[in-house]
Scaffold this active site. Structure first.
Site, PDB file in Angstrom:
ATOM      1  CG  HIS A   1      19.511   0.582  10.435  1.00 24.71           C
ATOM      2  ND1 HIS A   1      20.255   1.167   9.525  1.00 24.71           N
ATOM      3  CD2 HIS A   1      19.424  -0.808  10.400  1.00 24.71           C
ATOM      4  CE1 HIS A   1      18.899   0.841   8.715  1.00 24.71           C
ATOM      5  NE2 HIS A   1      18.411  -1.013   9.321  1.00 24.71           N
TER       6      HIS A   1
ATOM      7  CE  LYS B   1      16.141  -7.119  -0.386  1.00 24.92           C
ATOM      8  NZ  LYS B   1      16.666  -6.709   1.378  1.00 24.92           N
TER       9      LYS B   1
ATOM     10  NE  ARG C   1      11.661  -1.349  12.212  1.00 27.58           N
ATOM     11  CZ  ARG C   1      11.787  -1.079  10.386  1.00 27.58           C
ATOM     12  NH1 ARG C   1      11.898  -0.592   9.609  1.00 27.58           N
ATOM     13  NH2 ARG C   1      11.631  -2.220   9.901  1.00 27.58           N
TER      14      ARG C   1
ATOM     15  CB  SER D   1      16.639   1.629   5.131  1.00 27.52           C
ATOM     16  OG  SER D   1      17.283   1.528   5.821  1.00 27.52           O
TER      17      SER D   1
HETATM   18  O1  PNS Z   1      18.053  -4.962   5.919  1.00 28.24           O
HETATM   19  P1  PNS Z   1      16.837  -5.933   4.980  1.00 28.24           P
HETATM   20  O2  PNS Z   1      16.854  -5.684   3.520  1.00 28.24           O
HETATM   21  O3  PNS Z   1      15.987  -6.257   5.664  1.00 28.24           O
HETATM   22  O4  PNS Z   1      17.680  -7.442   5.542  1.00 28.24           O
HETATM   23  C1  PNS Z   1      17.530  -8.852   5.333  1.00 28.24           C
HETATM   24  C2  PNS Z   1      18.782 -10.101   5.170  1.00 28.24           C
HETATM   25  C3  PNS Z   1      20.368  -9.830   4.453  1.00 28.24           C
HETATM   26  C4  PNS Z   1      19.541  -9.615   6.786  1.00 28.24           C
HETATM   27  C5  PNS Z   1      18.669 -11.099   4.714  1.00 28.24           C
HETATM   28  O5  PNS Z   1      17.713 -10.708   2.956  1.00 28.24           O
HETATM   29  C6  PNS Z   1      19.690 -12.536   4.150  1.00 28.24           C
HETATM   30  O6  PNS Z   1      19.740 -12.989   5.573  1.00 28.24           O
HETATM   31  N1  PNS Z   1      20.078 -12.298   3.076  1.00 28.24           N
HETATM   32  C7  PNS Z   1      20.852 -13.616   3.561  1.00 28.24           C
HETATM   33  C8  PNS Z   1      20.683 -14.374   2.632  1.00 28.24           C
HETATM   34  C9  PNS Z   1      20.195 -15.877   3.358  1.00 28.24           C
HETATM   35  O7  PNS Z   1      20.858 -17.039   4.060  1.00 28.24           O
HETATM   36  N2  PNS Z   1      18.784 -16.426   3.152  1.00 28.24           N
HETATM   37  C10 PNS Z   1      18.881 -17.431   3.546  1.00 28.24           C
HETATM   38  C11 PNS Z   1      18.136 -17.037   5.660  1.00 28.24           C
HETATM   39  S1  PNS Z   1      16.196 -16.285   5.288  1.00 28.24           S
END
Ligand code: PNS
Length: 165
Positions: free
Chosen positions: A18, A42, A91, A129
């Protein structure tokens, strides 16, 4: 105009991958807002406060970086913060499908916000992670994959039992 990117994620916990991505992003953007999803649905190993603290400590030397948290729609948060882009790391190929889906959904929700993908450094191509937590849980050595503070926190979360002789 200031170029601002939102770098969203769970950061449970922040890894060196990150941090590598933030530093790559700083070469393109004037400012990066690293923001933690607070979604209570989550299951996280670390609390929001712990995740924020670890991110802040790991990025304390990066002047153009802010650490924040958000709930709700990412594109709404990005618009509120005056950002033009969402930054995500890629990745392996396995990341692509979900990232593609999220990027297209975000574009449908707000056409003004662009998703920018950057490749993580080769050193971090296999780390996440989740896999780091799994290794740490069973006593695997994850030194060098996470910042020192995170390593200490993981050791506290997963104290290793004394091996029976
Ligand atoms: O580190 P992660 O868990 O892969 O991150 C995921 C994240 C936070 C980027 C994703 O879950 C997110 O954007 N959540 C917010 C909800 C949202 O906007 N959803 C609609 C578009 S996918």
């Amino acid at each position: 105009m200031e170029r601002i990117a939102i770098y969203p994620g769970s950061f449970d916990p922040v890894t060196n991958g990150h941090l590598d991505l933030v530093h790559r992003g700083l070469k393109i953007f004037d400012r990066i807002i690293v923001t933690i999803l607070t979604n209570p649905k989550k299951q996280f190993l670390f609390s929001l406060e712990e995740r924020m603290q670890m991110l802040r400590a790991s990025l304390s030397g990066a002047a153009r970086v802010e650490v924040d948290a958000f709930d709700g729609l990412l594109v709404d948060y990005a618009a509120r913060r005056g950002a033009q882009a969402v930054l995500r790391g890629l990745r392996a190929l396995s990341d692509f499908e979900l990232e593609f889906q999220m990027a297209l959904m975000n574009r449908r929700l707000n056409r003004e916000i662009q998703t920018v993908f950057l490749m993580t450094g080769m050193r971090w191509i296999y780390t996440s992670s989740s896999i780091i937590k799994e290794a740490a849980q069973f006593g695997g050595d994850v030194k060098g994959m996470v910042p020192q503070l995170v390593l200490e926190r993981l050791t506290t979360k997963f104290p290793q039992p004394v091996t029976p002789r």
